[in-house]
Design a protein around this motif. Structure first.
Motif, PDB file in Angstrom:
ATOM      1  N   GLU A  89      -3.976   4.254 -40.345  1.00 34.28           N
ATOM      2  CA  GLU A  89      -4.030   4.902 -41.653  1.00 34.28           C
ATOM      3  C   GLU A  89      -2.635   5.133 -42.207  1.00 34.28           C
ATOM      4  N   HIS A  90      -1.675   5.465 -41.326  1.00 41.26           N
ATOM      5  CA  HIS A  90      -0.304   5.639 -41.789  1.00 41.26           C
ATOM      6  C   HIS A  90       0.257   4.315 -42.305  1.00 41.26           C
TER       7      HIS A  90
ATOM      8  N   SER B 282      -1.279   3.560 -45.695  1.00 40.17           N
ATOM      9  CA  SER B 282      -0.692   4.406 -46.731  1.00 40.17           C
ATOM     10  C   SER B 282       0.729   3.956 -47.073  1.00 40.17           C
TER      11      SER B 282
ATOM     12  N   THR C 294      -1.912   8.647 -51.486  1.00 40.32           N
ATOM     13  CA  THR C 294      -0.685   7.955 -51.835  1.00 40.32           C
ATOM     14  C   THR C 294      -0.593   7.780 -53.343  1.00 40.32           C
TER      15      THR C 294
ATOM     16  N   TYR D  59      -9.045   4.297 -48.624  1.00 44.34           N
ATOM     17  CA  TYR D  59      -7.716   4.875 -48.788  1.00 44.34           C
ATOM     18  C   TYR D  59      -7.631   6.145 -47.958  1.00 44.34           C
TER      19      TYR D  59
ATOM     20  N   HIS E 176     -11.882   9.666 -48.332  1.00 43.98           N
ATOM     21  CA  HIS E 176     -11.025   8.516 -48.039  1.00 43.98           C
ATOM     22  C   HIS E 176     -11.688   7.187 -48.390  1.00 43.98           C
TER      23      HIS E 176
ATOM     24  N   GLN F 285      -2.865   5.019 -54.554  1.00 46.81           N
ATOM     25  CA  GLN F 285      -4.271   5.400 -54.651  1.00 46.81           C
ATOM     26  C   GLN F 285      -4.531   6.175 -55.927  1.00 46.81           C
TER      27      GLN F 285
ATOM     28  N   GLN G 149      -5.125   8.367 -47.355  1.00 46.20           N
ATOM     29  CA  GLN G 149      -4.382   9.542 -47.786  1.00 46.20           C
ATOM     30  C   GLN G 149      -4.041   9.428 -49.253  1.00 46.20           C
TER      31      GLN G 149
ATOM     32  N   ASP H  65       2.187   2.822 -50.744  1.00 46.79           N
ATOM     33  CA  ASP H  65       3.373   3.368 -51.417  1.00 46.79           C
ATOM     34  C   ASP H  65       4.360   2.263 -51.788  1.00 46.79           C
TER      35      ASP H  65
END
Length: 417
Positions: free
Chosen positions: A84-85, A88, A278, A274, A241, A281, A276, A92
Motif C-alpha cells: 500500500e505504501h 501510494s 494521496t 487506493y 480504500h 487519489q 491512502q 504521489d
C-alpha cells in the motif's frame, strides 16, 4: 485502577456496548485473513511474485517497466513498508509528474514518464485484485503455501456469513426499533457485501443500479429509506480504500462491477483501489472524499453511537485522525470500542504500554475523551487509562478476533467463560 473486575463483569460491560442500537463497525484486513485473503505483508509478497512473473496468474501481456518502477520505489521507502505504501508513493509521483512541463520523474538512475507510472499503478492494482479474488495463504509451520486461482479460488465467505447472521439475526433480532448498522472498511474484498446479501440484509453503498452500479451518492438517503421500508434490517457500507469491483469507465464515471464484467473497450478501465489519501487519489476521484465525509458524519451524528473496531492495525493515519477528531470535537456521544491484538516480547510478557498500538494509548490517556475509549485486547480490557481492568489476565482472550466477537454476538457472555 485499584478495583479490578472479574472476566464476567467485564464481559457484561462489553455486551452492553454490543447491544447499543446505533453501531458503526470499522473493519481492517484482519477480519478476512481466515477467509484466505492475506494480511498486508503477505499480500505484498504475493504481489511481488506476480509482478516478477505475470504468467503465474496475473495475465498481463505488456507489463512494460512495472518491475523496474516497483523496485525503484521500494528503495525509496523504509524497509517496513508494504504494497500500500508503494502504491501510494506511485500515486504521489504521478501527481508530481503531471504538474511538470516535462512529465518525467527520476527514480535512481532511471527516468519514467507519467504514463509509465500510471501503467505500474494499474498493474499493482490488478495484482492486488487477483490475489484478493483468488486467495493466498503463505506457508506456516509444516503447512504448504496455498495459491488460489480464478478457476479454483480458496477464499471462503463463511466467517463473514457467521458474523452477519450473529449480528442481525441473533443479537439485533429483538430490537423494537431497527436502526441502520454502518460498516466502514479499509478492505478491498466483497465478502461483507456478499454475506449481507446472502442473509437478506438490504444495504446501501453509494451506488445506484443492480449487479452493475454507478456511483450516485446524492440519492443514498432515498435508497436507504427504500431499503429500510422493505427490509427489517438495513446496513450501509463505506469502503474507504476502494474495492476490487470498482472501475472508472470510459466517461470517468465510477462503476461497480464484478471482474467477469470488466471488459476494457475503448479507453482502458481503471481500478479504484487506493490505500491512502494521496494527492493523486483526491484530485482524480470523488468517491474517496465523499466516503470519508460519510464516515465523519456517522461518528458525529446525534444519539449515542458506538464505533467498534475489528481487524484494523491502526496503521492508517487518515482514518486515525478522523476518529480522533470525532472524539475531540464531536458532541460527546461517541464511544470507541477497539478490539486488538497486544504485542508480546515473550510468553506472558507484554511490550511497553501493555503492547497496545500507540494511538490507542494516546486516546485512552486523553483527559477530555479518554473515558469514551475502551480497548478489548488479547490480554486485557482497558478503560480510563492503560491499566488492565481484569482481575486475572490468564490466557489470551478471544474477544479481539473477528471469530471471537462473532461468538459473543451469537452466544453472549458464555462464549468466553
Amino acid at each position: 485502577m485499584t478495583n479490578k473486575k472479574t472476566l464476567e463483569q467485564v464481559t457484561e460491560h462489553l455486551e452492553d456496548l454490543l447491544n447499543l442500537p446505533r453501531q458503526i463497525w470499522l473493519f481492517g484486513a484482519g477480519i478476512s485473513r481466515n477467509s484466505g485473503i492475506p494480511l498486508m505483508y503477505d499480500l505484498t509478497n504475493r504481489v511481488e511474485a506476480l509482478l516478477s512473473d505475470p504468467s503465474a496468474g496475473l495475465n498481463i501481456e505488456d507489463i512494460k517497466q512495472t518491475p523496474d518502477i516497483y523496485k525503484a520505489i521500494k528503495k525509496q521507502l523504509p524497509s517496513s513498508s508494504h504494497i500500500e505504501h508503494s502504491l501510494s508513493q506511485i500515486g504521489d509521483l504521478i501527481s508530481l509528474a503531471e504538474r511538470k512541463e516535462d512529465p518525467v520523474v527520476t527514480l535512481g538512475k532511471s527516468k519514467f514518464t507519467a504514463d509509465d507510472l500510471r501503467s505500474a499503478h494499474r498493474h499493482i492494482q490488478l495484482a492486488i485484485r487477483h490475489t484478493v479474488e483468488c486467495g493466498y495463504k503463505p506457508a506456516q509451520g509444516k503447512g504448504a503455501e496455498q495459491i488460489g486461482t480464478i478457476d479454483n479460488p480458496i477464499v471462503s465467505r463463511k466467517y463473514h456469513d457467521n458474523f452477519v447472521n450473529s449480528l442481525f439475526h441473533r443479537r439485533r433480532a429483538g430490537l423494537e426499533q431497527q436502526t441502520v448498522v454502518r460498516f466502514v472498511t479499509t478492505n478491498y474484498d466483497t465478502l461483507l457485501e456478499d454475506a449481507l446479501s446472502h442473509a437478506h440484509i438490504g444495504y446501501v453503498d453509494g451506488f445506484a443500479g443492480g449487479a452493475t452500479g454507478f456511483w450516485d451518492p446524492k440519492n443514498s438517503d432515498r435508497r436507504l429509506k427504500h431499503v429500510t421500508s422493505i427490509s427489517r434490517h438495513t446496513a450501509s457500507i463505506c469502503k474507504l480504500h476502494g474495492s476490487i469491483d470498482w472501475v472508472s469507465d470510459e466517461t470517468d464515471v465510477v462503476m461497480r462491477v464484478r471482474s467477469s464484467a470488466i471488459k476494457p473497450e475503448g479507453k482502458e478501465q481503471e481500478l479504484l483501489i487506493y490505500p491512502q489519501a494521496t494527492k493523486y487519489q483526491v484530485t482524480q476521484r470523488d468517491p474517496f472524499a465523499t466516503l470519508f465525509s460519510e464516515f465523519r458524519t456517522a461518528m458525529m451524528s446525534p444519539g449515542q453511537n458506538v464505533l467498534i473496531i475489528c481487524g484494523y492495525s491502526f496503521g492508517d493515519d487518515h482514518v486515525n485522525e478522523e476518529i480522533e477528531r470525532a472524539l475531540r470535537h464531536g458532541p460527546g456521544n461517541l464511544t470507541v470500542l477497539a478490539l486488538c491484538r497486544q504485542a508480546t516480547s515473550g510468553p506472558g510478557e507484554l511490550e511497553e504500554n501493555e503492547g497496545l498500538p500507540p494511538v490507542l494509548v494516546k486516546w485512552l490517556q486523553n483527559q477530555s475523551y479518554g473515558d469514551r475509549v475502551i480497548v478489548a485486547g488479547s490480554h486485557g480490557y482497558y478503560r480510563k487509562g492503560i491499566e488492565n481492568s481484569i482481575e486475572n489476565q490468564g490466557e489470551e482472550l478471544p474477544w479481539w478476533t473477528f471469530d471471537g466477537i462473532t461468538e459473543i454476538l451469537s452466544k453472549g457472555a458464555e462464549a468466553i467463560q
